[in-house]
Design an enzyme around this catalytic site. Structure first.
Site, mmCIF file in Angstrom:
data_model
loop_
_atom_site.group_PDB
_atom_site.id
_atom_site.type_symbol
_atom_site.label_atom_id
_atom_site.label_comp_id
_atom_site.label_asym_id
_atom_site.label_seq_id
_atom_site.Cartn_x
_atom_site.Cartn_y
_atom_site.Cartn_z
ATOM 1 C CB SER A 73 -1.007 0.306 2.049
ATOM 2 O OG SER A 73 -0.119 -0.047 2.518
ATOM 3 C CB SER A 107 5.585 -0.679 -2.912
ATOM 4 O OG SER A 107 4.842 -0.774 -2.089
ATOM 5 C CB THR A 110 -3.345 -1.471 4.363
ATOM 6 O OG1 THR A 110 -2.484 -1.176 3.835
ATOM 7 C CG2 THR A 110 -2.602 -3.316 5.182
ATOM 8 C CG HIS A 130 46.989 -29.017 -20.627
ATOM 9 N ND1 HIS A 130 45.566 -28.667 -20.907
ATOM 10 C CD2 HIS A 130 47.022 -27.739 -21.237
ATOM 11 C CE1 HIS A 130 45.233 -27.653 -20.777
ATOM 12 N NE2 HIS A 130 46.879 -26.829 -21.392
ATOM 13 C CG ASP A 135 43.981 -31.676 -20.397
ATOM 14 O OD1 ASP A 135 45.196 -32.052 -19.949
ATOM 15 O OD2 ASP A 135 43.663 -30.583 -21.370
ATOM 16 C CB SER A 172 44.393 -24.654 -19.325
ATOM 17 O OG SER A 172 44.760 -24.144 -21.105
#
Ligand SMILES: *[C@@H]1O[C@H](CO)[C@@H](O)[C@H](O)[C@H]1NC(C)=O
Ligand SMILES: *[C@@H]1O[C@H](CO)[C@@H](O)[C@H](O)[C@H]1NC(C)=O
Ligand SMILES: *[C@@H]1O[C@H](CO)[C@@H](O)[C@H](O)[C@H]1NC(C)=O
Ligand SMILES: *[C@@H]1O[C@H](CO)[C@@H](O)[C@H](O)[C@H]1NC(C)=O
Ligand SMILES: *[C@@H]1O[C@H](CO)[C@@H](O)[C@H](O)[C@H]1NC(C)=O
Ligand SMILES: CC(=O)N[C@H]1CO[C@H](CO)[C@@H](O)[C@@H]1O
Length: 758
Positions: free
Chosen positions: A262, A264, A337, A513, A565, A684
């Site tokens: 109410s 906002s 409200t 690697h 890998d 990587s």
């Protein structure tokens, strides 16, 4: 002449009171000395005037005014008591027993500091010096001067502004508090000394109209309370025996949220409220419970954003509710409200659930979260509705909760310029109900408050949890978004920088690697920026995938072959999980099942079908950049698109083969080409990941690319020809499980892996 004056007066009265045409409230007498005011709708009927004062001050005598249809402000500005900003006052500390308070003042104002001294023979507990804060509370904790009386419980003292009845502190005795003057009591009015030597309930405090709980107080108190509702503590017998973890409670959890809008009128205000609810339900989802949600906004009308029935009918999911919340807009909304209308909606929904679930309803828990100023100026008192709801949940026509008190927890957040405490406090319910009422300052950042409700150290088994936004814009903020990212620096004969991911509290996953044959654990540095600066973690050991062999296909025209890998690095000490450091989810674990909201019996295959279901699947990976890391976006080409994608591998340097599958086995995902980012040298080993309902799941790991476009790092676009190949973790499960899932060792807590197929 006379008649025409009369006519115009009559006409004026008709216009102003007839409803069709509205007249305005007047501007006279509204000004506030030392402050200012805002209006939600100018001087028109229904407009709300809110007064604002600087820090340490509050508006007096009114905090708000409403423009009534009779074009009078309510309350009417009073000529003899002009509106002004008054100094915030703290409750009187001179209630201290057996000690002195200095300086002795008639009124203690925000900014004043007091010191306490106990009479000889008495010992001081609590704070020896306290400062009156701008929220109307004293810093520190209640000062108590006590003498050892041999009683079971310690002297509970008298909080500022209060009086206490009861001077026996032995088992079974109680003390009763009241607040002096116009102050009202928040916390436990009565506390009983228990055998454990502790008082029941929560220490009361005396609040005035301008006393507020800080965001931190709300996070702590609400957080600990809601955690109790969501979880139970259970002992676990992993390697650190005797440790307790939180696990989800059994039975169904229904969460009902109602937010008063109410006040906002402003779009921004409303959006912030929506964001707070989204943050809250995301946080709750972190507990690996899947509650059903009813979400309402209300003023004098009720706007239902999420209907709990849709959850029962499988028409709604957490994701769809979040979307609905984000998209929700209200056009012209009513003023006023009606808390009762909101609670009645909860009641209706609960009745439907009971009807559906029959005797299983007994196992249902209900949590209410009500955000309002409490001025229920329409629809009457909500108390009878709450009483009926209690009867239903307690399964008792008299409202006696029996052993079912914890099946209904009602939290009330007083919010707004003018909070109607007397109306709101009776709307709390549940165990330790006196901890369920909060008074929030107008501009409290609720999203942030809710974000802090999880004590991250307490929740284990929650991989992939992260913040979805970066609050600070620096490397610390970035870490909360990617708390699993680590830098892998190898300082051996061939120094290398890679990325890695925390996959458990003890292990980092990276690319094989990154290492060369001569590297030893002491050459490997794991760097984790944990919010207090960059921390190097010592490495105990590392293991490469046993099938990883770069030269394996040299004689098939592939100079460097990167299948398998992957490598796991074991840290010497487990990391302390926090918002800055916690593991990512990896495929085929039980935790990931929970994160994906899959049923417990789901398999690895089910996870893969969910995560890699599209022909072009959106994924991300990271690159080192300032601050900390940047995110690259790519599409994994799956199904029919994959063949086209991996074909580009044939153009890579060092590859002299006709079949791309010789270099790019089924263990790789392929990304790159149009609109994708491309991997750079230092990327990587990093996680290729996907966020699923805001948990992060690692799906692959950056391995190699067909062209070396960027050795310098950074976020770069792919060219039409360049492609990246990532090790698909779904294909690496035997390796991951053999180490991370190894439960035949005593060194670390193993992850729980699930079955591959049904
Ligand atoms: C208390 O605070 C008020 C307002 O800031 C100030 O004027 C006053 O001097 C303070 N009194 C003491 C004793 O500090
Ligand atoms: C955990 O292990 C300890 C020692 O092995 C044992 O005494 C205890 O009962 C176990 N607790 C649970 C909950 O299994
Ligand atoms: C839920 O837990 C309680 C106590 O922990 C137990 O008595 C009850 O049987 C459980 N219900 C289900 C459905 O598992
Ligand atoms: C790697 O593969 C090559 C070619 O098949 C083989 O000669 C070599 O022994 C392998 N190396 C390892 C460590 O298995
Ligand atoms: C590529 O392979 C073919 C046949 O296997 C061979 O004749 C040719 O010399 C190779 N080229 C290079 C550059 O290695
Ligand atoms: C399902 C879900 O929670 N999605 C949210 C995750 O966080 C992002 C912000 O990064 C939101 O946009 C999503 O809606």
């Amino acid at each position: 002449m006379k008649t025409s004056v009369l006519w115009s007066l009559l006409l004026f009265l008709l216009l102003c009171t007839g409803g069709e045409v509205e007249c305005d409230c007047r501007e006279d007498g509204l000004l506030i000395q030392g402050g200012e005011y805002t209006l939600t709708n100018g001087f028109q009927t229904g407009s709300l005037l809110v007064y604002q004062c600087p820090k340490n001050f509050y508006p007096y005598p009114a905090t708000v005014r409403v423009c009534n249809p009779n074009n009078q402000w309510n309350p009417v500005p009073k000529r003899f008591s002009p509106q002004r900003c008054k100094h915030v006052e703290c409750p009187d500390p001179n209630v201290l027993e057996n000690g002195n308070v200095s300086p002795p003042l008639a009124r203690y104002l925000a900014g004043n500091t007091t010191t306490f001294e106990c009479y000889s023979g008495y010992t001081l507990r609590g704070s020896a010096s306290r400062t009156c804060l701008s929220n109307g509370k004293w810093s520190g904790s209640t000062t108590i001067c006590s003498r050892d009386s041999g009683d079971t419980c310690p002297d509970p003292g008298v909080p500022p502004g209060a009086s206490r009845r009861g001077n026996s502190f032995d088992v079974g005795y109680d003390v009763t508090y009241s607040c002096n003057g116009n102050l009202f009591l928040v916390g436990s009015k009565v506390r009983v000394c228990q055998e454990s030597g502790q008082w029941t309930g929560r220490e009361p405090a005396c609040y005035s109209k301008f006393t507020y709980d800080t965001s931190q107080e709300v996070s702590e108190a609400f957080g600990s309370s809601i955690r109790e509702s969501l979880t139970t503590l259970q002992s676990t017998n992993d390697t650190q025996s005797g440790r307790k973890i939180r696990i989800s409670k059994n039975g169904t959890l229904n969460i009902y949220i109602a937010l008063d809008i109410s006040e906002s009128i402003e779009e921004e205000h409303f959006n912030r409220a929506k964001q707070a609810i989204i943050t809250l339900i995301n946080k709750i989802s972190g507990f690996s419970v899947s509650p059903n949600y009813e979400i309402l906004f209300f003023s004098s009308d009720v706007y239902e954003v999420a209907n709990i029935i849709d959850f029962y009918e499988k028409k709604a999911t957490l994701a769809s509710v979040i979307k609905d919340l984000e998209d929700f807009k209200i056009g012209d909304k009513s003023t006023g409200t009606d808390v009762n209308a909101a609670l009645k909606k909860f009641e209706d929904r609960m009745a439907w659930i009971e009807e559906q679930e029959k005797e299983k309803f007994r196992e249902h828990r209900h949590v209410f979260l009500l955000f309002t100023d409490g001025a229920y100026n329409m629809g009457g008192s909500p108390l009878p509705t709450l009483a009926r709801i209690k009867n239903r949940v307690y399964m008792s026509p008299t409202g006696d909760p029996g052993s079912r008190l914890d099946y209904l927890e009602s939290y009330v957040f007083g919010i707004g310029a003018d909070i109607f405490d007397d109306d709101l406090r009776p709307l709390t319910a549940g165990t330790e109900e006196e901890k369920h009422y909060f008074r929030l300052e107008k501009d409290t950042n609720l999203a942030e408050t809710f974000d802090n409700i999880i004590d991250e150290n307490e929740v284990i088994g929650l991989c992939g949890l992260h913040r979805t936004y970066d609050l600070t814009g620096d490397s610390v903020g970035k870490r909360t978004v990617y708390p699993w990212v680590v830098f892998v620096n190898i300082q051996g004969d061939s120094p290398k920088k890679c990325l890695g991911s925390l996959v458990s509290l003890e292990f980092v996953l990276t690319a094989a690697h990154c290492f060369i044959f001569s590297d030893e654990p002491k050459d490997v540095r794991i760097e984790i920026e944990d919010g207090k600066g960059s921390k190097d973690k010592k490495v105990k050991t590392f293991m490469l995938h046993p099938n990883y062999n770069v030269t394996a296909r040299e004689n098939q025209g592939v100079d460097e072959f990167y299948d398998y890998d992957v490598a796991l690095i074991q840290l010497q000490e487990a990391i302390e999980p926090s918002i800055h450091a916690r593991p990512i989810c990896i495929p085929c674990t039980q935790e990931t099942n929970d994160a994906l909201r899959l049923p417990p019996s789901s398999t690895c295959k089910d996870q893969e079908e969910l995560l890699l279901k599209n022909q072009r699947e959106r994924l991300s990976f990271l690159t080192r950049t300032h601050p900390l890391v940047g995110e690259k976006d790519v599409y994994a080409k799956l199904g029919d698109n994959r063949d086209l994608c991996i074909k580009k591998a044939l153009k890579a340097k060092g590859i002299n083969a006709t079949d791309p599958k010789i270099a790019v086995t089924d263990n790789f995902l392929c990304t790159g080409g149009d609109r994708d980012h491309i991997a750079c040298t230092g990327d990587s080993g990093g996680a290729v990941f996907k966020n699923y309902e805001n948990r992060t799941i690692q799906i692959a790991l950056v391995s190699w690319g067909s062209q070396e476009i960027c050795t310098g790092g950074g976020i770069r676009d792919s060219t039409p020809e360049s492609r990246d190949f990532h090790i698909n973790l779904f294909k690496m499960i035997p390796f991951l499980k053999s180490i991370l899932g190894n439960d035949a060792q005593d060194d670390y807590a193993p992850l729980k892996f699930i079955k591959t197929f049904h």
